[in-house]
Design an enzyme around this catalytic site. Structure first.
Site, PDB file in Angstrom:
ATOM      1  N   TYR A 136     -19.756  17.410  -4.370  1.00 37.85           N
ATOM      2  CA  TYR A 136     -19.996  16.363  -4.048  1.00 37.85           C
ATOM      3  C   TYR A 136     -19.535  15.376  -3.144  1.00 37.85           C
ATOM      4  CZ  TYR A 136     -25.278  17.289  -5.320  1.00 37.85           C
ATOM      5  OH  TYR A 136     -26.290  17.972  -4.930  1.00 37.85           O
TER       6      TYR A 136
ATOM      7  N   CYS B 297      -8.989   1.785   7.406  1.00 29.57           N
ATOM      8  CA  CYS B 297      -9.343   0.546   8.028  1.00 29.57           C
ATOM      9  C   CYS B 297     -10.526   0.001   7.433  1.00 29.57           C
ATOM     10  CB  CYS B 297      -8.783   0.138   8.970  1.00 29.57           C
ATOM     11  SG  CYS B 297      -7.054   1.014   9.350  1.00 29.57           S
TER      12      CYS B 297
ATOM     13  N   PRO C 297     -29.130  24.018 -10.388  1.00 32.47           N
ATOM     14  CA  PRO C 297     -28.052  22.564 -10.750  1.00 32.47           C
ATOM     15  C   PRO C 297     -27.160  22.966  -9.277  1.00 32.47           C
ATOM     16  CG  PRO C 297     -27.976  24.901 -12.100  1.00 32.47           C
ATOM     17  CD  PRO C 297     -29.716  24.632 -10.259  1.00 32.47           C
TER      18      PRO C 297
END
Ligand code: LLP
Length: 424
Positions: free
Chosen positions: A375, A346, A276
């Site tokens: 993440y 940008c 996990p």
């Protein structure tokens, strides 16, 4: 459940005030909660009480040494996918015999390091990888403990970019090839077959795909044993989803997931391994950012913050939804209105949220993006020459910077000028 709550009108991580942290380390920064990491690890591990299990935290979800060590101290092993992650896990004190090595592209050098360390298991994903591992192990006069990762051709029902268990995905050995490849492995001098491995994807919010995949794996264990192989370990991977949005139906709880596995694995007499990641770290981290400008567009309000897609790429990459809250607790009668929360990079993809309902906010105010512990920092980069941001770990009323903000000198100093462009 997490430990990020309003106290005295401002967001706290456990007993530490987020505005106080922001003053000390500057924004943007990631903040992790030890109590939340601990709770999530224990809830997962305890769900399997009484079974022979090894919970290998998937280091790719958050590889900060302090996070790995916090989990290692609770008894976690590590699921790694590179030599860098191997080093981190070992440095954080995870014993080699609690490390499993996944991934489709392990290099020979990486295999060598992991064999030298004496890890618990290699999850091998292809015939050529098996041949390479055999060759490296033979050259070192050792046997590599191997589980073959089998692709069960099951739809995990998650985002296409994080789905791994379908036949069209690059992962694992095709189901129908498994017995043949086990036969090859049995003949390889440098390989010791120890188990079977499967991982079908990430952020899975329904038990059904797990059930389909794990049932197939259980059948495979019986078949392989019938073929004469010793299958001690069954590695069921990671993938259990977490709640990102309040109000959505919550994903299955660890005890429901464990119940399913108890049923399927009962009678198999195996050592179960889990990998996990998100389930442990996801809701244990937030990204804190300050608003630089509030800009009125033609038809919408833009809140331009100092974090950007290079710091948290999940919304841009997977259309991921992260809850965004004000660090200062909104007044009970605050009027919420819709705004787009964007970063300074940008690209129009540098958008954290569109038409998000938020309380009144002004330039200088801080916001927190929730569920950013998995993440998040690990997928950050320096696009637009933006230095990597700080990471902070809180434990009760204590806190520490567990990764300082990169300086511009560090960042730009990585470049080298070729001699033909040097002056003078
Ligand atoms: N084991 C293997 C072999 C994996 O590939 C993964 C995740 C895990 C375990 C841990 O899965 P978890 O329990 O965290 O779902 N960057 C994406 C997620 C990529 C997942 C990659 N593999 C995201 O931000 O959603």
């Amino acid at each position: 459940m997490d430990h990020f709550n309003y106290k005295d009108g401002v967001l706290h991580a456990e007993d530490v005030s987020i505005p106080a942290l922001a003053t000390s380390v500057g924004t943007p920064f990631y903040c992790y909660s030890t109590a939340t990491l601990t709770r999530h690890y224990n809830v997962f591990a305890d769900a399997f009480a009484g079974l022979d299990t090894l919970v290998c935290f998937s280091v790719k979800s958050n590889s900060n040494l302090a996070v790995i060590k916090t989990l290692g101290n609770l008894g976690a092993g590590a699921d790694i996918v590179s030599e860098g992650e191997l080093r981190r896990a070992l440095l954080a004190g995870i014993p080699a015999e609690r490390i499993v090595y996944s991934g489709v592209g392990k290099s020979r050098a990486e295999m060598h390091s992991a064999l030298e360390a004496g890890i618990h298991q290699f999850n091998v994903e292809s015939e050529p990888e098996l041949a390479a591992l055999d060759e490296v192990a033979c050259s070192m006069n050792v046997k590599a403990p191997v589980a073959l990762r089998i692709n069960p051709d099951v739809d995990a029902g998650t985002h296409a970019k994080i789905s791994t268990g379908k036949a069209e995905n690059k992962f694992g050995i095709p189901w129908d090839e498994a017995r043949r490849v086990y036969g090859l492995a049995a003949k390889a001098r440098g390989i010791e077959i120890v188990g079977v491995d499967v991982h079908i994807g990430s952020q899975i919010t329904d038990l059904f795909p797990f059930e389909a995949a794990f049932k197939r794996v259980a059948e495979m264990v019986v078949t392989l044993r019938g073929d004469g192989h010793t299958i001690r370990n069954v590695d069921l991977g990671g993938g259990l989803g977490i709640p990102y949005a309040r109000g959505n139906e919550p994903p299955p709880a660890p005890h429901e997931y464990a119940e399913l596995i108890r049923k399927i694995a009962s009678g198999l007499d195996v050592h179960l391994i889990f990998e996990p990641g998100r389930m442990i770290t996801g809701n244990a981290g937030i990204l804190v950012s300050s608003l630089i400008y509030c800009k009125q567009g033609t038809d919408r309000q833009f809140l331009i913050c100092d974090a950007a897609m290079n710091d948290l790429i999940r919304p841009a990459l997977y259309d991921a939804w992260h809850e965004i809250i004000a660090v200062k607790e909104p007044a009970p009668n605050a009027e919420f209105s819709a705004a787009d929360v964007v970063g300074p990079v940008c690209e129009s993809g540098d958008t954290f949220a569109s038409a998000r309902s938020l309380p009144p906010l002004a330039a200088g105010d801080q916001i927190a993006m929730l569920s950013a512990g998995a993440y998040g920092a690990v997928q950050s980069g320096t696009y637009n020459s933006r230095p990597l941001i700080a990471e902070v770990l809180v434990d009760g009323d204590k806190w520490a910077t567990v990764r300082p903000r990169q300086t511009l000198e560090d960042l730009i100093g990585l470049d080298r000028m070729p001699d033909w462009l040097e002056e003078g």
